[in-house]
Write an enzyme that holds these catalytic residues in place. Structure first.
Site, PDB file in Angstrom:
ATOM      1  N   ASP A 104     -86.862 -79.505  -2.031  1.00  0.00           N
ATOM      2  CA  ASP A 104     -87.301 -79.682  -0.639  1.00  0.00           C
ATOM      3  C   ASP A 104     -88.583 -78.914  -0.294  1.00  0.00           C
ATOM      4  O   ASP A 104     -89.105 -79.055   0.814  1.00  0.00           O
ATOM      5  CB  ASP A 104     -86.177 -79.266   0.323  1.00  0.00           C
ATOM      6  CG  ASP A 104     -85.667 -77.841   0.091  1.00  0.00           C
ATOM      7  OD1 ASP A 104     -84.457 -77.594   0.280  1.00  0.00           O
ATOM      8  OD2 ASP A 104     -86.491 -76.967  -0.300  1.00  0.00           O
ATOM      9  N   HIS A 119     -86.111 -78.259 -10.842  1.00  0.00           N
ATOM     10  CA  HIS A 119     -85.780 -79.682 -10.705  1.00  0.00           C
ATOM     11  C   HIS A 119     -86.943 -80.460 -10.088  1.00  0.00           C
ATOM     12  O   HIS A 119     -86.786 -81.590  -9.630  1.00  0.00           O
ATOM     13  CB  HIS A 119     -84.515 -79.868  -9.856  1.00  0.00           C
ATOM     14  CG  HIS A 119     -83.278 -79.351 -10.513  1.00  0.00           C
ATOM     15  ND1 HIS A 119     -82.126 -79.059  -9.831  1.00  0.00           N
ATOM     16  CD2 HIS A 119     -83.009 -79.047 -11.810  1.00  0.00           C
ATOM     17  CE1 HIS A 119     -81.204 -78.608 -10.674  1.00  0.00           C
ATOM     18  NE2 HIS A 119     -81.709 -78.589 -11.871  1.00  0.00           N
ATOM     19  N   CYS A 127     -97.763 -92.341  -9.455  1.00  0.00           N
ATOM     20  CA  CYS A 127     -97.683 -93.730  -9.906  1.00  0.00           C
ATOM     21  C   CYS A 127     -97.369 -93.698 -11.397  1.00  0.00           C
ATOM     22  O   CYS A 127     -98.042 -93.000 -12.165  1.00  0.00           O
ATOM     23  CB  CYS A 127     -99.010 -94.458  -9.669  1.00  0.00           C
ATOM     24  SG  CYS A 127     -99.072 -96.067 -10.469  1.00  0.00           S
ATOM     25  N   GLY A 186     -76.303 -69.808  -2.442  1.00  0.00           N
ATOM     26  CA  GLY A 186     -76.049 -71.182  -2.032  1.00  0.00           C
ATOM     27  C   GLY A 186     -76.050 -72.201  -3.160  1.00  0.00           C
ATOM     28  O   GLY A 186     -76.604 -73.290  -3.021  1.00  0.00           O
ATOM     29  N   THR A 187     -75.431 -71.846  -4.281  1.00  0.00           N
ATOM     30  CA  THR A 187     -75.294 -72.828  -5.360  1.00  0.00           C
ATOM     31  C   THR A 187     -73.845 -72.859  -5.857  1.00  0.00           C
ATOM     32  O   THR A 187     -73.174 -71.828  -5.903  1.00  0.00           O
ATOM     33  CB  THR A 187     -76.254 -72.553  -6.540  1.00  0.00           C
ATOM     34  OG1 THR A 187     -76.038 -73.546  -7.554  1.00  0.00           O
ATOM     35  CG2 THR A 187     -76.065 -71.162  -7.132  1.00  0.00           C
ATOM     36  N   SER A 188     -73.377 -74.044  -6.231  1.00  0.00           N
ATOM     37  CA  SER A 188     -72.007 -74.194  -6.728  1.00  0.00           C
ATOM     38  C   SER A 188     -71.928 -73.810  -8.204  1.00  0.00           C
ATOM     39  O   SER A 188     -70.845 -73.796  -8.784  1.00  0.00           O
ATOM     40  CB  SER A 188     -71.546 -75.641  -6.543  1.00  0.00           C
ATOM     41  OG  SER A 188     -72.432 -76.521  -7.220  1.00  0.00           O
ATOM     42  N   ASN A 212     -72.695 -66.875  -0.594  1.00  0.00           N
ATOM     43  CA  ASN A 212     -72.216 -68.249  -0.492  1.00  0.00           C
ATOM     44  C   ASN A 212     -71.083 -68.272   0.533  1.00  0.00           C
ATOM     45  O   ASN A 212     -70.419 -67.252   0.720  1.00  0.00           O
ATOM     46  CB  ASN A 212     -71.697 -68.723  -1.864  1.00  0.00           C
ATOM     47  CG  ASN A 212     -71.540 -70.232  -1.946  1.00  0.00           C
ATOM     48  OD1 ASN A 212     -71.023 -70.852  -1.031  1.00  0.00           O
ATOM     49  ND2 ASN A 212     -71.964 -70.797  -3.062  1.00  0.00           N
ATOM     50  N   GLU A 214     -68.485 -69.873   0.104  1.00  0.00           N
ATOM     51  CA  GLU A 214     -67.268 -69.843  -0.712  1.00  0.00           C
ATOM     52  C   GLU A 214     -67.641 -69.388  -2.120  1.00  0.00           C
ATOM     53  O   GLU A 214     -68.744 -69.650  -2.585  1.00  0.00           O
ATOM     54  CB  GLU A 214     -66.575 -71.207  -0.754  1.00  0.00           C
ATOM     55  CG  GLU A 214     -67.462 -72.319  -1.288  1.00  0.00           C
ATOM     56  CD  GLU A 214     -66.834 -73.695  -1.096  1.00  0.00           C
ATOM     57  OE1 GLU A 214     -66.095 -73.893  -0.123  1.00  0.00           O
ATOM     58  OE2 GLU A 214     -67.122 -74.548  -1.951  1.00  0.00           O
TER      59      GLU A 214
HETATM   60  N1  APR Z   1     -75.166 -70.474   3.021  1.00  0.00           N
HETATM   61  C1  APR Z   1     -74.795 -70.171   1.734  1.00  0.00           C
HETATM   62  N2  APR Z   1     -74.163 -71.052   0.902  1.00  0.00           N
HETATM   63  C2  APR Z   1     -73.885 -72.282   1.403  1.00  0.00           C
HETATM   64  C3  APR Z   1     -74.216 -72.660   2.736  1.00  0.00           C
HETATM   65  C4  APR Z   1     -74.884 -71.682   3.555  1.00  0.00           C
HETATM   66  N3  APR Z   1     -75.253 -71.951   4.814  1.00  0.00           N
HETATM   67  N4  APR Z   1     -73.800 -73.953   2.940  1.00  0.00           N
HETATM   68  C5  APR Z   1     -73.235 -74.363   1.762  1.00  0.00           C
HETATM   69  N5  APR Z   1     -73.291 -73.362   0.845  1.00  0.00           N
HETATM   70  C6  APR Z   1     -72.863 -73.387  -0.565  1.00  0.00           C
HETATM   71  C7  APR Z   1     -71.635 -74.240  -0.882  1.00  0.00           C
HETATM   72  O1  APR Z   1     -70.441 -73.478  -0.722  1.00  0.00           O
HETATM   73  C8  APR Z   1     -71.866 -74.615  -2.345  1.00  0.00           C
HETATM   74  O2  APR Z   1     -71.338 -73.631  -3.232  1.00  0.00           O
HETATM   75  O3  APR Z   1     -73.918 -73.998  -1.295  1.00  0.00           O
HETATM   76  C9  APR Z   1     -73.399 -74.605  -2.475  1.00  0.00           C
HETATM   77  C10 APR Z   1     -74.050 -75.976  -2.613  1.00  0.00           C
HETATM   78  O4  APR Z   1     -73.617 -76.513  -3.828  1.00  0.00           O
HETATM   79  P1  APR Z   1     -74.117 -77.957  -4.310  1.00  0.00           P
HETATM   80  O5  APR Z   1     -74.032 -78.906  -3.200  1.00  0.00           O
HETATM   81  O6  APR Z   1     -73.371 -78.249  -5.566  1.00  0.00           O
HETATM   82  O7  APR Z   1     -75.674 -77.718  -4.602  1.00  0.00           O
HETATM   83  P2  APR Z   1     -76.377 -77.043  -5.866  1.00  0.00           P
HETATM   84  O8  APR Z   1     -75.564 -75.940  -6.424  1.00  0.00           O
HETATM   85  O9  APR Z   1     -77.749 -76.708  -5.442  1.00  0.00           O
HETATM   86  O10 APR Z   1     -76.431 -78.264  -6.902  1.00  0.00           O
HETATM   87  C11 APR Z   1     -77.125 -78.079  -8.083  1.00  0.00           C
HETATM   88  O11 APR Z   1     -76.848 -80.338  -8.773  1.00  0.00           O
HETATM   89  O12 APR Z   1     -76.636 -82.469  -8.102  1.00  0.00           O
HETATM   90  C12 APR Z   1     -77.494 -81.608  -8.700  1.00  0.00           C
HETATM   91  O13 APR Z   1     -79.856 -81.749  -8.755  1.00  0.00           O
HETATM   92  C13 APR Z   1     -78.787 -81.441  -7.918  1.00  0.00           C
HETATM   93  O14 APR Z   1     -80.074 -79.386  -7.673  1.00  0.00           O
HETATM   94  C14 APR Z   1     -78.792 -79.955  -7.560  1.00  0.00           C
HETATM   95  C15 APR Z   1     -77.820 -79.346  -8.541  1.00  0.00           C
END
Ligand code: APR
Length: 244
Positions: A104, A119, A127, A186-188, A212, A214
């Site tokens: 983004d 990414h 193009c 903020g990543t899963s 995070n 969670e």
């Molecule tokens: N603050 C902190 N954490 C947050 C918030 C917030 N406001 N809102 C959501 N989260 C957490 C969620 O709990 C989750 O663990 O952010 C995480 C988002 O996880 P995903 O949706 O899986 O995103 P991400 O980890 O960035 O995915 C990785 O996967 O699908 C591919 O290319 C895509 O870059 C992406 C990659």
């Protein structure tokens, strides 16, 4: 929670060599949906169809259905307080780099200079025929849009089935394996190879601070269960107090 913020502030300001690894959660408070949280993108769009290079080659309209609107409204999205706090930490010389899975462009918009977009980014579109570059939001209409040469346009992002950009991945691995503290925001922590980076940092005895809503990374030394837009400005406030 205060004591966790204080401890994080002590580690970041004391140990130096801090690197941030961010995911979609850091941009949630900027109005950008995450992928896997409830109401996330992958609930609505099957990534095997809408984010796969194999499908893109046969039918690019799928990926453009997923991303066209964001690209055409690129300037309407703004960094939030979490992005801003990381930019301030970099300016203070306390954050060495931001490794992000996000496409983004908000870390750069916030002012961070050393951003590793593993990414890619939706800021640039190319193009596939004449390689002409288009900068968001100025791209031709259409799903998919075509270049004036007739070639189809593809954003500079990594789709499933594509290799990550070599230079970005090597820099991200270098930064992870030589940092003293990693802010995991903020990543899963499920998507490879990004999810391997915190393990590289652990192998280097780095302290992992996860922020995070969670718990996602089981090997974190500290877990701050809070929104990034609340936790990071708080940590910054404690750092400023410490440096007074
Ligand atoms: N603050 C902190 N954490 C947050 C918030 C917030 N406001 N809102 C959501 N989260 C957490 C969620 O709990 C989750 O663990 O952010 C995480 C988002 O996880 P995903 O949706 O899986 O995103 P991400 O980890 O960035 O995915 C990785 O996967 O699908 C591919 O290319 C895509 O870059 C992406 C990659």
């Amino acid at each position: 929670m205060e004591s966790l913020y204080e401890e994080a502030a002590r580690l970041i300001s004391g140990k130096k060599g801090c690197v941030a690894l961010t995911g979609a959660g850091i941009s949630a408070e900027s109005g950008i949906p995450t992928f896997r949280s409830r109401g996330g993108l992958w609930e609505k769009y099957d990534p095997a169809v809408y984010a796969s290079i194999e499908v893109f080659r046969k039918d690019p309209s799928k990926y453009w259905t997923l991303r066209g609107d964001f690209i055409r409204h690129y300037d309407d999205y703004h960094p939030n307080r979490a992005h801003q706090a990381l930019a301030d930490l970099e300016k203070m010389g306390l954050l060495r780099s931001v490794i992000t899975q996000n496409i983004d462009g908000l870390h750069k918009k916030a002012g961070n200079k050393n951003v590793i977009e593993i990414h890619g980014s939706l800021r640039e579109t190319y193009c596939l025929k004449c390689k002409r570059e288009y900068i968001a939001p100025d791209i031709p209409e259409g799903t998919p849009p075509y270049c004036s040469c007739g070639g189809v346009l593809k954003p500079d992002t990594v789709l499933y089935g594509e290799q990550l950009p070599f230079e970005a991945l090597s820099r991200a691995q270098e930064e992870s394996s030589s940092c003293k503290t990693m802010l995991l925001v903020g990543t899963s922590s499920v998507t490879m190879p990004a999810a391997s980076l915190p393990f590289l940092a652990k192998e280097n005895n780095a302290v992992i601070i996860e922020i995070n809503i969670e718990k996602a990374f089981r090997n974190a030394d500290y877990f701050i269960k809070e929104k990034a837009g609340i936790a990071l400005p708080e940590i910054l406030r404690f750092i400023k107090d410490l440096l007074l």
